[in-house]
Write an enzyme that holds these catalytic residues in place. Structure first.
Site, PDB file in Angstrom:
ATOM      1  N   SER A 157      74.934  -5.797   2.915  1.00 21.14           N
ATOM      2  CA  SER A 157      73.502  -5.626   2.649  1.00 21.14           C
ATOM      3  C   SER A 157      72.718  -5.763   3.953  1.00 21.14           C
ATOM      4  O   SER A 157      72.721  -6.817   4.597  1.00 21.14           O
ATOM      5  CB  SER A 157      73.027  -6.669   1.640  1.00 21.14           C
ATOM      6  OG  SER A 157      71.637  -6.529   1.457  1.00 21.14           O
ATOM      7  N   HIS A 183      74.437  -1.157   1.726  1.00 20.50           N
ATOM      8  CA  HIS A 183      73.432  -1.497   0.711  1.00 20.50           C
ATOM      9  C   HIS A 183      72.084  -1.724   1.394  1.00 20.50           C
ATOM     10  O   HIS A 183      71.973  -2.510   2.336  1.00 20.50           O
ATOM     11  CB  HIS A 183      73.890  -2.771  -0.010  1.00 20.50           C
ATOM     12  CG  HIS A 183      73.041  -3.183  -1.156  1.00 20.50           C
ATOM     13  ND1 HIS A 183      73.173  -2.637  -2.421  1.00 20.50           N
ATOM     14  CD2 HIS A 183      72.036  -4.096  -1.248  1.00 20.50           C
ATOM     15  CE1 HIS A 183      72.304  -3.213  -3.242  1.00 20.50           C
ATOM     16  NE2 HIS A 183      71.592  -4.094  -2.552  1.00 20.50           N
ATOM     17  N   ASP A 216      68.137  -2.716   0.640  1.00 20.44           N
ATOM     18  CA  ASP A 216      67.182  -3.285  -0.312  1.00 20.44           C
ATOM     19  C   ASP A 216      65.773  -2.814   0.011  1.00 20.44           C
ATOM     20  O   ASP A 216      65.252  -3.084   1.097  1.00 20.44           O
ATOM     21  CB  ASP A 216      67.207  -4.814  -0.226  1.00 20.44           C
ATOM     22  CG  ASP A 216      68.496  -5.403  -0.772  1.00 20.44           C
ATOM     23  OD1 ASP A 216      68.902  -5.001  -1.875  1.00 20.44           O
ATOM     24  OD2 ASP A 216      69.087  -6.261  -0.084  1.00 20.44           O
ATOM     25  N   MET A 231      61.972  -3.304  -1.050  1.00 14.89           N
ATOM     26  CA  MET A 231      61.089  -4.225  -1.791  1.00 14.89           C
ATOM     27  C   MET A 231      59.633  -3.879  -1.491  1.00 14.89           C
ATOM     28  O   MET A 231      59.295  -3.555  -0.351  1.00 14.89           O
ATOM     29  CB  MET A 231      61.366  -5.663  -1.357  1.00 14.89           C
ATOM     30  CG  MET A 231      62.826  -6.068  -1.486  1.00 14.89           C
ATOM     31  SD  MET A 231      63.044  -7.812  -1.161  1.00 14.89           S
ATOM     32  CE  MET A 231      64.847  -7.937  -1.111  1.00 14.89           C
ATOM     33  N   HIS A 238      68.803   0.237  -3.193  1.00 20.48           N
ATOM     34  CA  HIS A 238      68.450  -0.635  -4.329  1.00 20.48           C
ATOM     35  C   HIS A 238      66.931  -0.819  -4.309  1.00 20.48           C
ATOM     36  O   HIS A 238      66.387  -1.496  -3.442  1.00 20.48           O
ATOM     37  CB  HIS A 238      69.200  -1.974  -4.141  1.00 20.48           C
ATOM     38  CG  HIS A 238      68.792  -3.054  -5.085  1.00 20.48           C
ATOM     39  ND1 HIS A 238      69.163  -4.373  -4.915  1.00 20.48           N
ATOM     40  CD2 HIS A 238      68.042  -3.029  -6.220  1.00 20.48           C
ATOM     41  CE1 HIS A 238      68.666  -5.104  -5.898  1.00 20.48           C
ATOM     42  NE2 HIS A 238      67.972  -4.332  -6.690  1.00 20.48           N
ATOM     43  N   MET A 281      63.600  -2.308  -5.478  1.00 22.48           N
ATOM     44  CA  MET A 281      62.938  -3.432  -6.166  1.00 22.48           C
ATOM     45  C   MET A 281      61.444  -3.178  -6.048  1.00 22.48           C
ATOM     46  O   MET A 281      60.738  -3.814  -5.257  1.00 22.48           O
ATOM     47  CB  MET A 281      63.339  -4.756  -5.511  1.00 22.48           C
ATOM     48  CG  MET A 281      64.725  -5.227  -5.901  1.00 22.48           C
ATOM     49  SD  MET A 281      65.438  -6.396  -4.748  1.00 22.48           S
ATOM     50  CE  MET A 281      66.146  -5.251  -3.560  1.00 22.48           C
ATOM     51  N   MET A 328      72.514  -8.189 -10.854  1.00 24.73           N
ATOM     52  CA  MET A 328      72.008  -9.166  -9.889  1.00 24.73           C
ATOM     53  C   MET A 328      72.597 -10.532 -10.215  1.00 24.73           C
ATOM     54  O   MET A 328      72.466 -11.020 -11.341  1.00 24.73           O
ATOM     55  CB  MET A 328      70.477  -9.278  -9.976  1.00 24.73           C
ATOM     56  CG  MET A 328      69.693  -8.068  -9.541  1.00 24.73           C
ATOM     57  SD  MET A 328      69.955  -7.554  -7.843  1.00 24.73           S
ATOM     58  CE  MET A 328      69.512  -8.999  -6.908  1.00 24.73           C
ATOM     59  N   PHE A 369      65.211 -11.920  -2.170  1.00 23.44           N
ATOM     60  CA  PHE A 369      65.619 -12.559  -0.916  1.00 23.44           C
ATOM     61  C   PHE A 369      67.137 -12.617  -0.791  1.00 23.44           C
ATOM     62  O   PHE A 369      67.831 -12.733  -1.803  1.00 23.44           O
ATOM     63  CB  PHE A 369      65.066 -13.996  -0.841  1.00 23.44           C
ATOM     64  CG  PHE A 369      63.566 -14.032  -0.897  1.00 23.44           C
ATOM     65  CD1 PHE A 369      62.806 -13.817   0.244  1.00 23.44           C
ATOM     66  CD2 PHE A 369      62.919 -14.228  -2.107  1.00 23.44           C
ATOM     67  CE1 PHE A 369      61.417 -13.801   0.178  1.00 23.44           C
ATOM     68  CE2 PHE A 369      61.532 -14.219  -2.182  1.00 23.44           C
ATOM     69  CZ  PHE A 369      60.778 -14.007  -1.028  1.00 23.44           C
ATOM     70  N   GLY A 370      67.589 -12.593   0.455  1.00 27.72           N
ATOM     71  CA  GLY A 370      68.993 -12.840   0.727  1.00 27.72           C
ATOM     72  C   GLY A 370      69.220 -14.350   0.819  1.00 27.72           C
ATOM     73  O   GLY A 370      68.277 -15.139   0.778  1.00 27.72           O
ATOM     74  N   GLY A 371      70.489 -14.718   0.911  1.00 26.13           N
ATOM     75  CA  GLY A 371      70.825 -16.114   1.173  1.00 26.13           C
ATOM     76  C   GLY A 371      70.675 -17.072   0.006  1.00 26.13           C
ATOM     77  O   GLY A 371      70.668 -18.286   0.203  1.00 26.13           O
ATOM     78  N   ASP A 382      75.552  -8.069  -6.974  1.00 21.64           N
ATOM     79  CA  ASP A 382      74.715  -8.250  -5.781  1.00 21.64           C
ATOM     80  C   ASP A 382      74.041  -9.615  -5.797  1.00 21.64           C
ATOM     81  O   ASP A 382      73.253  -9.907  -6.698  1.00 21.64           O
ATOM     82  CB  ASP A 382      73.650  -7.129  -5.796  1.00 21.64           C
ATOM     83  CG  ASP A 382      72.718  -7.169  -4.598  1.00 21.64           C
ATOM     84  OD1 ASP A 382      73.037  -7.863  -3.612  1.00 21.64           O
ATOM     85  OD2 ASP A 382      71.683  -6.477  -4.667  1.00 21.64           O
ATOM     86  N   GLY A 395      74.477 -13.538  -3.340  1.00 21.92           N
ATOM     87  CA  GLY A 395      75.194 -14.800  -3.191  1.00 21.92           C
ATOM     88  C   GLY A 395      76.713 -14.672  -3.216  1.00 21.92           C
ATOM     89  O   GLY A 395      77.425 -15.645  -3.484  1.00 21.92           O
TER      90      GLY A 395
HETATM   91  C1  DX5 Z   1      68.390  -9.599  -3.146  1.00 16.05           C
HETATM   92  C2  DX5 Z   1      69.057  -8.352  -2.634  1.00 16.05           C
HETATM   93  C3  DX5 Z   1      70.479  -8.525  -2.177  1.00 16.05           C
HETATM   94  C4  DX5 Z   1      70.640  -9.393  -0.944  1.00 16.05           C
HETATM   95  C5  DX5 Z   1      72.024  -9.954  -0.913  1.00 16.05           C
HETATM   96  O1  DX5 Z   1      67.161  -9.276  -3.706  1.00 16.05           O
HETATM   97  O2  DX5 Z   1      69.063  -7.364  -3.648  1.00 16.05           O
HETATM   98  O3  DX5 Z   1      71.051  -7.251  -1.921  1.00 16.05           O
HETATM   99  O4  DX5 Z   1      70.396  -8.670   0.232  1.00 16.05           O
HETATM  100  O5  DX5 Z   1      72.111 -10.893   0.109  1.00 16.05           O
HETATM  101  P1  DX5 Z   1      73.058 -12.176   0.020  1.00 16.05           P
HETATM  102  O6  DX5 Z   1      74.470 -11.678   0.028  1.00 16.05           O
HETATM  103  O7  DX5 Z   1      72.696 -12.951   1.244  1.00 16.05           O
HETATM  104  O8  DX5 Z   1      72.726 -12.895  -1.254  1.00 16.05           O
HETATM  105 ZN    ZN Z   2      70.274  -5.541  -3.303  1.00 17.82          ZN
END
Ligand code: DX5
Ligand code: ZN
Length: 228
Positions: free
Chosen positions: A13, A38, A40, A42, A71, A73, A142, A148-150, A176, A178
């Site tokens: 991602s 991937h 994202d 947003m 993806h 959002m 999801m 957010f990532g992480g 997708d 964590g």
């Molecule tokens: C969250 C995103 C994910 C995210 C995954 O809204 O859709 O694609 O980038 O990142 P990690 O692997 O850090 O959870």
């Molecule tokens: Zn995503």
């Protein structure tokens, strides 16, 4: 469309990549054996964050052979899906609660020879996919709240994989949020097809600065997710 040799396929991602060095990061994961990239998108409304637009997707398309998994959002995705088709997306997914006519939008995406998917939040039932099956290539589950990532993996989401796979034999199930080498074991056992991972791949870069070393670190992370 080009088939993948074996599952699970791994989709880094871009959200977790170094934002000041996207070209280097994309080249590194490509060299490291990633299958899909991937991206994202947003909008600051559907989720409390802003990320990439079609301008960036077009630029990414120009420098990689990896197929692009976009993806969305965003609210009202039908307004912007054509931008991402023009920019070179190969897979496009959206959250069905953001779109008044999800069936029609999926049909439109498929008509452009692009894989069409819906995204189910952790709180959304898998049955939402059922009436859309004739026009669905994939379902993106999801395993965190979008935005957010992480974040930490929500393990209950895994229970949706089996009933989704039972709905349609060629439905692709993507997960997708964590995902790391530990929870990937259970996802592989449940036969998830696509594992998206941001932090657990790009997070390895702090260890090294050299490009070749970065490829090595990403390659180890991708192999650990793939289980080989
Ligand atoms: C969250 C995103 C994910 C995210 C995954 O809204 O859709 O694609 O980038 O990142 P990690 O692997 O850090 O959870
Ligand atoms: Zn995503």
């Amino acid at each position: 469309m080009k088939p993948f040799p074996s599952y699970p396929i791994i989709a880094p991602s871009l959200l977790a990549a170094d934002p000041l060095n996207l070209e280097g990061e994309i080249s590194a994961v490509e060299e490291a054996g990633a299958d899909l990239l991937h991206i994202d998108v947003m909008d600051g409304h559907f989720v409390p964050n802003l990320t990439f637009g079609p301008h960036t997707v077009r630029a990414v398309k120009a420098i990689t052979r990896l197929p692009l998994d976009v993806h969305l959002m965003v609210n009202s995705p039908s307004c912007i899906v054509p931008w991402f088709i023009d920019a070179g997306a190969n897979w496009i997914s959206f959250h069905p609660e953001t779109e008044q006519h999800p069936y029609r939008l999926l049909q439109f995406i498929q008509s452009k020879n692009i894989r069409a998917g819906i995204v189910l939040n952790p709180g959304s039932h898998w049955r939402i996919a059922e009436p859309l099956l004739p026009v669905l290539d994939f379902v993106l589950l999801m395993s965190v709240n979008p935005g957010f990532g992480g974040q930490s993996f929500i393990s209950e989401v895994q229970d949706k994989i089996e009933p989704l796979l039972a709905l349609k034999s060629n439905l692709i199930v993507e997960i997708d949020g964590g995902i790391n080498s530990i929870n990937a074991v259970g996802l592989r056992e449940r036969k998830a097809h696509v594992l998206v991972a941001g932090s657990s791949i790009f997070g390895q870069r702090a260890r090294t600065t050299l490009f070749s070393e970065r490829i090595g670190a990403y390659s180890l992370a991708i192999s650990a997710l793939r289980g080989k």
